[in-house]
Design a protein around this motif. Structure first.
Motif, mmCIF file in Angstrom:
data_model
loop_
_atom_site.group_PDB
_atom_site.id
_atom_site.type_symbol
_atom_site.label_atom_id
_atom_site.label_comp_id
_atom_site.label_asym_id
_atom_site.label_seq_id
_atom_site.Cartn_x
_atom_site.Cartn_y
_atom_site.Cartn_z
ATOM 1 N N VAL A 394 0.821 -1.206 0.000
ATOM 2 C CA VAL A 394 0.000 0.000 0.000
ATOM 3 C C VAL A 394 0.857 1.260 0.000
ATOM 4 O O VAL A 394 0.526 2.256 -0.650
ATOM 5 C CB VAL A 394 -0.960 -0.011 1.210
ATOM 6 C CG1 VAL A 394 -1.608 1.350 1.406
ATOM 7 C CG2 VAL A 394 -2.024 -1.077 1.038
ATOM 8 N N TYR A 395 1.974 1.241 0.715
ATOM 9 C CA TYR A 395 2.785 2.459 0.878
ATOM 10 C C TYR A 395 3.183 3.071 -0.459
ATOM 11 O O TYR A 395 3.106 4.284 -0.653
ATOM 12 C CB TYR A 395 4.034 2.166 1.710
ATOM 13 C CG TYR A 395 4.918 3.389 1.879
ATOM 14 C CD1 TYR A 395 4.642 4.320 2.868
ATOM 15 C CD2 TYR A 395 6.005 3.613 1.040
ATOM 16 C CE1 TYR A 395 5.429 5.454 3.013
ATOM 17 C CE2 TYR A 395 6.794 4.742 1.175
ATOM 18 C CZ TYR A 395 6.512 5.658 2.167
ATOM 19 O OH TYR A 395 7.280 6.784 2.306
ATOM 20 N N THR A 396 3.631 2.251 -1.406
ATOM 21 C CA THR A 396 4.123 2.781 -2.679
ATOM 22 C C THR A 396 3.015 2.954 -3.718
ATOM 23 O O THR A 396 3.266 3.483 -4.798
ATOM 24 C CB THR A 396 5.202 1.853 -3.270
ATOM 25 O OG1 THR A 396 4.650 0.540 -3.428
ATOM 26 C CG2 THR A 396 6.422 1.793 -2.363
ATOM 27 N N GLN A 397 1.799 2.521 -3.399
ATOM 28 C CA GLN A 397 0.726 2.551 -4.385
ATOM 29 C C GLN A 397 -0.219 3.739 -4.233
ATOM 30 O O GLN A 397 -1.033 3.988 -5.104
ATOM 31 C CB GLN A 397 -0.086 1.254 -4.302
ATOM 32 C CG GLN A 397 0.710 0.030 -4.719
ATOM 33 C CD GLN A 397 -0.058 -1.254 -4.474
ATOM 34 O OE1 GLN A 397 -1.028 -1.270 -3.721
ATOM 35 N NE2 GLN A 397 0.380 -2.326 -5.097
ATOM 36 N N MET A 398 -0.121 4.459 -3.114
ATOM 37 C CA MET A 398 -1.056 5.547 -2.868
ATOM 38 C C MET A 398 -0.309 6.867 -2.714
ATOM 39 O O MET A 398 0.905 6.886 -2.436
ATOM 40 C CB MET A 398 -1.887 5.258 -1.608
ATOM 41 C CG MET A 398 -2.710 3.990 -1.705
ATOM 42 S SD MET A 398 -3.810 3.777 -0.289
ATOM 43 C CE MET A 398 -4.959 5.134 -0.585
ATOM 44 N N GLU A 399 -1.034 7.946 -2.868
ATOM 45 C CA GLU A 399 -0.440 9.263 -2.700
ATOM 46 C C GLU A 399 0.133 9.405 -1.301
ATOM 47 O O GLU A 399 -0.515 9.063 -0.317
ATOM 48 C CB GLU A 399 -1.490 10.349 -2.942
ATOM 49 C CG GLU A 399 -0.939 11.753 -2.877
ATOM 50 C CD GLU A 399 -2.002 12.817 -3.114
ATOM 51 O OE1 GLU A 399 -1.649 14.019 -3.113
ATOM 52 O OE2 GLU A 399 -3.187 12.448 -3.299
#
Length: 797
Positions: A394-399
């Motif tokens: 999730v960390y690298t996939q969202m703003e």
């Protein structure tokens, strides 16, 4: 004879001159805690008062000036630490330490933290107040780099100093976010167990959420492949390559006025982080006409993650939610650069990276990315096999709005303002603890959560075409676990399981209930809490669960098989209160017994490598208590014996007798010599302290230390066959804020404020920490200004 005398005199002169030169060199490397300096872009004079423990109290006329000074003073005590932390995510460790770190650099580059940081920085608004202050902080760091002395570690490693940029802040935050995650250690291992041994073995590991445990209660009055095994090994190797802090657990509780002696909130927090030297937190107190904060800063991050002033206090523990998933991909049999998607075979994205290596040629490597994320095959030497596994994080996939969040939290004036910033933390998952001078206490679980169907097991690698969809159904922040002014008159977190989320028990890597149960048992009956009793509680070393485990296991002991020392030991254990003081013999016997119990129960099915990986997981800690009363577990039988089917009684007796024999071998047959202080120790390791000749200079310790893993004073260690427990993580600070007397609130660091080994504050808190002592967090200006060490920054002409 005269010639020999002359040579002796010459030699003496040379040695004396050498000592003088070395002395002068060392003196130039010390931080400047007094005097005057010019600082570029400063608008007004800034005064920095250093207290007796080297903590800067920064007084400026505006926030930009204060943060610029903060960057400078932070760098002069922690530049080496800043350098290491910013290098991890961008794959820059091999440039410092050589070829041994290439695998670690490959691994972290493949996570995509550095790429995500570039994207985030390219989209930021340069005029946002948080960005403006962050850049002022970086200016201070960079002026120290230009004008200040070079830390000794740069000389020893031969690297050059380079300026810091905004991407470095996000890279450090990204590393921090990854080090919270347990999925990398857990999911591949569990998938291997299910594939190779069967579902019944998985079921008996108690890895899922449970209704039979101490929950953190919501209260809101407002609306099978070899590759699997090796992936876990690769993560363990990457994270353990250097003595760099990993974020692992934590305690916190906030007591409402109804339960305190002075009728004001008491706030307590001790985040559990891997021990290292320098220790993780840099304390700094900033005061301007519009801003006041006593904060705890990560090296290279401008805003404090923990902080307080006269209005409010906040801190954190790890939420332990599951925000990493693994997916099997199916390659096109005719083209290994394609994989199966919903729309047929599509091309992998091929990512090219270059790693600079000390004293060697640069390394070029590539990896593949699917729609789920990086394919981990080939990232590290340990990861081999034909079946591709992609990682979704999730960390690298969202703003990324974490800097906005940290700015907002540190600048909030009340609970309403504070809560507004929390939805900006999408990852890592944190429990944010809050208390204020108006009597509010609160706990907020922050992370971007999403709906997970009951039919999906997020702790296994998803088969092709299965698992969570790419477009997840996101939950609003108000659906996150939280409690605001509950009727219990306290909130707490100990990384244990939260109450239900959106009608389900949310999957995570929660730690056992031990600490949570002890915290609740101490808080509930008492209504006259004060600073003294809270400080006793935060150093508590009693396990509320382990005496029950002993009781469960002791039922299966055959006393006729026990030696004289075995009988003495079990008699003592049956009366043990779970106290981990230095003199405890029972603590030593219990942990030897549990190690052999784990080894004899699990190693035959898992083999040596997988067993050691199993010992590093959170679910292993959660497993011990339920296993102690599960007579029918499939794991009890030793699969390597063909002429018998072992049961719980066999394994319990074998393990206890082996524990006693090993203690007699190590310490002799006098049971009085089996004290906890002889096996449980703490040493704060510096990366360069791994060189034996430099260990005593850079490392701090070792010391024998009371406490244990999963007691409130959580001095954690890993089990291995040595029977000695080197503490690897624990309270990175212990801090208690009493709003009835904020100026006398207390804290402690594990070693010292400075990361400069030539500073007097490099290790001056270490023995206080071991002894459970505290020091004041000074906020009274008149008291602070009595300091003998004042560093004044003036605007540069």
């Amino acid at each position: 004879m005269r010639t020999l005398k002359k040579l002796g005199v010459i030699l003496l002169v040379i040695v004396t001159l050498l000592i003088i030169v070395i002395g002068i060199f060392v003196y130039t490397l010390k931080p400047d805690y007094s005097g005057e300096k010019e600082l570029a872009n400063l608008q007004e004079e800034v005064s920095v008062y250093y207290d007796n423990y080297g903590i800067p109290h920064i007084y400026g006329e505006n926030e930009q000036d204060a943060y610029r000074a903060l960057g400078y003073v932070h760098a002069q005590d922690r530049l080496w630490q800043m350098e290491l932390l910013r290098r991890i995510a961008r794959g820059g460790l091999s440039e410092v330490f050589g070829e041994d770190l290439i695998g670690t650099d490959k691994f972290f580059l493949s996570l995509g933290i550095a790429d995500a940081s570039k994207v985030t920085v390219s989209k930021i608004n340069e005029n946002d107040e948080g960005v403006v202050l962050a850049k002022a902080y970086l200016d201070g760091i960079n002026q120290f780099i230009d004008e200040g002395p070079t830390p000794v570690e740069f000389y020893l490693t031969g690297i050059d100093k380079e300026e810091f940029v905004l991407e470095d802040i996000y890279n450090t935050i990204g590393y921090m976010a990854f080090s919270f995650a347990m999925a990398h250690k857990t999911d591949p291992l569990l998938t291997t167990i299910k594939t190779e041994l069967g579902s019944e073995y998985l079921n008996d590991l108690h890895v899922g959420s449970s209704i039979d445990t101490e929950w953190i209660e919501n209260y809101n009055p407002t609306p099978s492949d070899t590759i699997q095994n090796n992936l876990t090994a690769a993560v363990n190797k990457a994270l353990g390559a250097l003595d760099i802090p990993l974020f692992e657990g934590s305690n916190s509780w906030v007591i409402a006025p109804e339960k305190t002696k002075n009728g004001k909130v008491i706030f307590a927090n001790d985040p559990h982080i891997g021990f290292s030297q320098p220790s993780v937190w840099f304390e700094a107190h900033l005061e301007t006409p519009t801003y006041s904060k006593y904060g705890y800063h990560i090296a290279g991050i401008p805003f404090p993650l923990l902080g307080h002033n006269r209005k409010l206090a906040y801190g954190l523990t790890m939420f332990e939610n599951d925000d990493v998933d693994f997916y099997y991909e199916q390659n096109n049999p005719d083209d290994e650069n394609q994989y199966l998607s919903e729309n047929g075979y599509v091309d992998y994205e091929i990512v090219h990276k270059t790693i600079q290596v000390k004293d060697a040629e640069e390394v070029q490597f590539t990896y593949k990315k699917s729609v789920h994320g990086p394919v981990l095959n080939g990232i590290a030497d340990q990861v081999q096999g034909d079946r591709p596994i992609a990682m979704s994080w999730v960390y690298t996939q969202m703003e990324n709005k974490v800097i906005d969040a940290l700015y907002g939290l540190s600048h909030a004036n009340n609970m309403v303002e504070f809560k507004k910033s929390l939805p900006n933390i999408h990852a890592p998952g944190l429990n944010i603890m809050y208390g204020d001078d108006e009597g509010n206490v609160a706990w907020f679980a922050t992370a971007q959560l999403y709906k997970i169907p009951d039919t999906v097991n997020t702790k296994l690698i998803f088969e092709v075409g299965k698992g969570l969809p790419l477009d997840k159904e996101l939950l609003g922040f108000n659906e996150n676990p939280q409690a605001i002014n509950p009727t219990s008159n306290f909130v707490y977190s100990a990384n244990n399981q939260p109450d239900s989320i959106a009608g389900i028990l949310y999957p995570g890597y929660y730690l056992p209930e031990n600490r949570g149960k002890r915290i609740v048992s101490l808080l509930e009956p008492k209504n006259d809490w004060d600073l003294s009793s809270a400080s006793e509680m935060i150093t508590d070393v009693i396990s509320s669960v382990e005496p029950d485990i002993i009781s469960n296991l002791a039922k299966h002991l055959d006393v006729s098989l026990l030696s004289e020392n075995g009988l003495k030991a079990i008699d003592s254990l049956n009366m043990w209160t779970g106290d981990y003081n230095l003199a405890s013999i029972e603590a030593t016997v219990y942990n030897r017994w549990i190690y052999y119990l784990m080894q004899n129960t699990f190693e035959d099915e898992l083999d040596d490598e997988l067993f050691n990986q199993f010992l590093s997981t959170h679910f292993m800690k959660r497993l011990i208590a339920p296993l102690s009363k599960d007579e029918n577990s499939v794991w009890w039988d030793n699969v390597k014996t063909t002429n018998a089917a072992e049961n719980m009684e066999d394994i319990v007796n074998q393990s206890f007798m082996e524990a006693i024999a090993s203690l007699e071998k190590d310490f002799g047959k006098n049971v009085d010599h089996w004290r906890w202080e002889r096996v449980h120790s703490i040493e704060h390791g510096h990366p360069i302290g791994q060189i034996a000749a430099l260990r005593s200079f850079f490392n701090v310790g070792p010391f024998p230390i009371h406490g244990s893993r999963e007691v409130i004073n959580n001095l954690a260690f890993a089990y291995d066959d040595t029977g000695f427990y080197r503490t690897t993580s624990g309270p990175s600070t212990r801090r208690i804020i009493d709003f009835s007397d904020v100026e006398n609130s207390i804290s402690i660091l594990p070693t010292g404020q400075s990361g400069n080994p030539f500073s007097e504050h490099y290790r001056d808190q270490a023995e206080m920490y071991v002894n459970g002592e505290f020091r004041k967090m000074m906020m009274n200006k008149a008291e602070i200004q009595k300091s003998k060490e004042i560093l004044t920054f003036r605007p540069k002409d």
